[in-house]
Design a protein around this motif. Structure first.
Motif, PDB file in Angstrom:
ATOM      1  N   ASN A   8       0.761  -1.290  -0.055  1.00  0.00           N
ATOM      2  CA  ASN A   8      -0.103   0.017  -0.007  1.00  0.00           C
ATOM      3  C   ASN A   8       0.769   1.218  -0.082  1.00  0.00           C
ATOM      4  N   PRO A   9       0.710   2.194  -1.237  1.00  0.00           N
ATOM      5  CA  PRO A   9       1.608   3.072  -1.165  1.00  0.00           C
ATOM      6  C   PRO A   9       1.592   4.244   0.092  1.00  0.00           C
ATOM      7  N   ILE A  11       1.714   3.481   3.056  1.00  0.00           N
ATOM      8  CA  ILE A  11       2.570   2.835   4.118  1.00  0.00           C
ATOM      9  C   ILE A  11       3.628   3.891   4.380  1.00  0.00           C
ATOM     10  N   THR A  12       4.299   4.372   3.127  1.00  0.00           N
ATOM     11  CA  THR A  12       5.348   5.300   3.267  1.00  0.00           C
ATOM     12  C   THR A  12       5.177   6.488   3.293  1.00  0.00           C
ATOM     13  N   VAL A  15       2.976  10.868   6.885  1.00  0.00           N
ATOM     14  CA  VAL A  15       2.227  10.866   8.211  1.00  0.00           C
ATOM     15  C   VAL A  15       2.509   9.437   8.736  1.00  0.00           C
ATOM     16  N   LEU A  16       2.545   8.382   8.051  1.00  0.00           N
ATOM     17  CA  LEU A  16       2.694   7.097   8.782  1.00  0.00           C
ATOM     18  C   LEU A  16       4.325   7.205   9.107  1.00  0.00           C
ATOM     19  N   MET A  19       4.970   8.889  12.383  1.00  0.00           N
ATOM     20  CA  MET A  19       4.459   7.832  13.432  1.00  0.00           C
ATOM     21  C   MET A  19       5.595   6.866  14.030  1.00  0.00           C
ATOM     22  N   ASN A  20       6.113   6.370  12.961  1.00  0.00           N
ATOM     23  CA  ASN A  20       7.245   5.481  13.280  1.00  0.00           C
ATOM     24  C   ASN A  20       8.517   5.990  13.857  1.00  0.00           C
ATOM     25  N   TYR A 139      -4.301  15.444  15.015  1.00  0.00           N
ATOM     26  CA  TYR A 139      -3.713  14.176  15.487  1.00  0.00           C
ATOM     27  C   TYR A 139      -3.477  13.344  14.150  1.00  0.00           C
ATOM     28  N   VAL A 140      -2.350  12.919  14.080  1.00  0.00           N
ATOM     29  CA  VAL A 140      -1.803  12.086  12.973  1.00  0.00           C
ATOM     30  C   VAL A 140      -2.661  10.741  12.686  1.00  0.00           C
ATOM     31  N   GLY A 141      -3.267  10.133  13.749  1.00  0.00           N
ATOM     32  CA  GLY A 141      -3.868   8.930  13.691  1.00  0.00           C
ATOM     33  C   GLY A 141      -5.153   9.167  12.747  1.00  0.00           C
ATOM     34  N   GLY A 144      -3.418   9.518   9.331  1.00  0.00           N
ATOM     35  CA  GLY A 144      -2.895   8.260   8.851  1.00  0.00           C
ATOM     36  C   GLY A 144      -3.849   7.347   8.509  1.00  0.00           C
ATOM     37  N   ILE A 145      -5.054   7.051   9.046  1.00  0.00           N
ATOM     38  CA  ILE A 145      -5.980   6.088   8.791  1.00  0.00           C
ATOM     39  C   ILE A 145      -6.744   6.461   7.522  1.00  0.00           C
ATOM     40  N   LEU A 148      -4.294   5.679   4.773  1.00  0.00           N
ATOM     41  CA  LEU A 148      -4.170   4.211   4.617  1.00  0.00           C
ATOM     42  C   LEU A 148      -5.198   3.702   3.894  1.00  0.00           C
TER      43      LEU A 148
ATOM     44  N   VAL B 123      -2.386  -3.555   3.613  1.00  0.00           N
ATOM     45  CA  VAL B 123      -1.107  -3.463   3.300  1.00  0.00           C
ATOM     46  C   VAL B 123      -0.830  -4.085   1.943  1.00  0.00           C
ATOM     47  N   ARG B 127      -3.679  -1.172  -3.594  1.00  0.00           N
ATOM     48  CA  ARG B 127      -3.502  -0.293  -4.951  1.00  0.00           C
ATOM     49  C   ARG B 127      -4.807  -1.116  -5.843  1.00  0.00           C
ATOM     50  N   MET B 290      -2.581   2.239  13.069  1.00  0.00           N
ATOM     51  CA  MET B 290      -3.613   3.204  12.345  1.00  0.00           C
ATOM     52  C   MET B 290      -4.962   2.510  12.773  1.00  0.00           C
TER      53      MET B 290
END
Lengths: 446, 446
Positions: A8-9, A11-12, A15-16, A19-20, A139-141, A144-145, A148, B123, B127, B290
């Protein structure tokens, strides 16, 4: 070997990734003092004692409902009702603490507030044309979702000073003109993560009008709402909500403790069916059954036991915690005053917020802050914080940082601000790795 | 008022609707005996006693890692590591029970196996061109989450008898030719939900070859794997997996109890990065942050305590449960023999499976079964089951039903089959509400 292009693009997406980074930086510099995460202070909960609340919940529920305690206890080990077990207690708490009247059937108990957001985005922004709007900085959560799940996401600066209703309305109109359908607006009106600010009453009212005019739903994240330092509070959006425009989201992570993973949603919007209306909560619950099946009944029983022991009101129960965080806030502000003395060249342009509640303050510095700056601060000065930049979807926050003052004790806060001042001073006076030559001299001066 | 057109179209998909129907039918006919849900038998777990495992986990972990027990206990109340706390214990269990060797860092502890599926689909099928494949008849939780997330989904009949590798390969090639990218194949090789059947060794080997040739990942759902009735077992796909084609998914819902909501994923597929390879689990964990932030550390500690007390092996510990379910299976089969006597006209075409393990058996009946039939069976005969039709994405299962024999005791099973036979007899002999006139007479005969 899998490549990034295999997954899933989103993921990079930054925002995500941010978090990491936050998790990593704390692990990489375990001895640094961290203003990073908005975690509650460890000493304010007792996990082992809380396990006894399971029995307490079962006994009280059995007495109230005339059921056998053994059956209730046993039921906690089974797959539970998807919308949850403690919906009636939460409804009672909302009535007592917030003056919000809702049918318990419009409540969904979730695996933390994070799942609540995932459900809202999934159910309400499931079509290609749907747009989720996020108050920023936010909030990034939530961002992020949304990313995603491939949802089109737009940021809106909602802050009391810079929001103009006309601007928001014109953004919404322009989205509609382009064939998009703004569905959901996420915001965090009380002591927001990341700014710690409170949304004004007039902004609250204006947002509700905008939602009504533009057929928009608002997700009100109430995470820090209980943590008001001056004993005053503004009405929640939900309590002002006359047209069921607000989905209210709450969590027990800060009032009890995060390891329970118990949050909830109030979604009393009416859905049409041949048999009559039913609450949107029922549809959110269908989605929940596909994310996590249901929320651990054992953890729900701990929360339920706590609510029952406190008359379904958290206001009084949470006061010792509020006092702890208020004291931390005071120590933080005093440390700012002490460590960033006015009148020094290097403190020119340094400024900070005075939060009225919650876990967060912001500090403005006279340079741009990014992840490299954070790493330098952690490695060379032993102090961790988060660039405010990470909480914006568009431009913004370039020279601000977020400081969570919740998880440190007063002594650590004093030391943390001292280290932070050394970092700022060294950056301003040119003593950072990027500026060879001036470095060693500056170090001896700090 | 919200309309169905305002929400995610997948919410009203038959797959999600059937999940709901099941919950409703049980509530609507609370006195009916239910072969509906694959719930473990209530009497096989002790929720209250399990709470003591938290202390046991903390003490043993503290001794093993030289940490303070109080710190560990406290940490259970905090936001935990996204990938989980008990990953090393789960890795040890997989080594002991399954002969699977995995780096604990490639394990993600999830909020039940349901979340594991949500993470894999999010994940790996993020796409537009990505396709998720589901063995059918198959678990509705996988099809449901794929549909909810808008993932293109195709069903593949994988059953040992009807699967031909050539057919599967040609389906995959045809998808690729149409610009689709088959990414993920979900299956449930051991005592599958819904059929209770076990996939043959040759099918397992063939599937791994197909995955390798078509650059496909397999999600192996091992939920019922421990419940083998004849003490034999076939190697898991993961233990046969030489090319890291298999993501292994497990749960403690049946071995311990469902209310914990603890599952796990093994995703040791190597991802490339500038700093060297890292496991796919790291990316799945970003998605998890997330969805639910992390899995309740308290519930993880209960599982961890149980694993530590049983030498990180569940095989022996789970035997009393296996024996209970085997006895239930035997009672079910004997009841079939007794209640569907061979040679009677109305039992012509009635047939059933002989499951070697797990929670499910199937019954073939000489008429088509749908939700109306289920409602009739529940209302008029007091017995609930699930139409097998609900587990297919394409055609199939029209005159089969799934019977979960896990949550009833032997006496209830006997009575349930007696009622089921009355329902079948009345359907075959024409005594159902659609056929006025014959009804009252038939009732007096049954």
């Amino acid at each position: 070997m899998l490549a990034t292009s295999d997954i899933n693009p989103a993921i990079t997406d930054p925002v995500l990734a941010s978090m990491n980074l936050l998790n990593e930086v704390t692990l990489r510099y375990p001895r640094a003092l961290s203003f990073g995460a908005g975690r509650p202070f460890d000493g304010l909960h007792d996990v082992e004692a809380s396990l006894a609340l399971v029995r307490s919940y079962v006994d009280r529920e059995a007495a109230a409902t005339n059921r056998r305690a053994a059956d209730l206890m046993n039921q906690l080990g089974q797959y539970g009702r998807t919308k949850g077990l403690i919906h009636e207690l939460v409804a009672e708490m909302l009535r007592n603490d917030e003056g919000i009247e809702v049918d318990p059937d419009s409540i969904v108990i979730t695996s933390g507030a994070q799942e609540a957001m995932a459900l809202c985005v999934t159910v309400l922004c499931g079509r290609v044309e749907d747009v989720a709007l996020a108050g920023e900085p936010g909030y990034v959560g939530f961002a992020g979702i949304a990313k995603l799940l491939g949802t089109h996401l737009e940021g809106l600066v909602l802050d009391g000073r810079s929001m103009t209703p006309r601007l928001i309305r014109s953004r919404l109109t322009s989205l509609s003109d382009r064939g998009r359908r703004p569905r959901l607006l996420y915001c965090n009106p009380d002591f927001s993560n990341p700014t710690g600010r409170r949304m004004s009453l007039s902004t609250r009212q204006e947002l509700l009008r905008i939602a009504e005019d533009h057929d928009l739903l608002i997700v009100e994240d109430s995470t820090y709402r209980y943590f008001s330092f001056d004993q005053t509070e503004l009405p929640s959006l939900k309590s002002l909500d006359e047209n069921r425009r607000v989905i209210y989201s709450g969590t027990f992570s800060k009032t009890l403790f995060p390891g329970l993973r118990i949050g909830y949603l109030v979604a009393d919007q009416a859905m049409q069916s041949a048999d009559g209306p039913y609450p949107l909560a029922d549809e959110l619950s269908k989605a929940k059954s596909m994310f996590t099946n249901n929320t651990s009944p054992i953890c729900q029983a701990i929360v339920g036991g706590y609510l029952l022991e406190h008359g379904c009101s958290l206001r009084a129960a949470v006061q010792p915690k509020v006092e702890f965080y208020r004291r931390n806030r005071d120590v933080l502000l005093a440390s700012f005053d002490h460590c960033f003395p006015r009148g020094e060249t290097w403190t020119d342009g340094v400024d900070w917020s005075t939060p009225d509640g919650g876990f967060f303050a912001t500090l403005r510095v006279p340079f741009e802050v990014d992840h490299d700056a954070l790493n330098e601060s952690a490695a060379e000065h032993g102090v961790i914080w988060i660039p405010m930049r990470d909480f914006y979807l568009g431009p913004g926050g370039e020279s601000e940082i977020r400081l969570a003052f919740s998880s440190l004790d007063p002594e650590q806060i004093r030391e943390g601000v001292r280290r932070l001042a050394l970092f700022v001073r060294s950056r301003v006076l040119g003593d950072h790795p990027g500026m060879a030559g001036t470095r060693s001299g500056a170090v001896s001066r700090t």
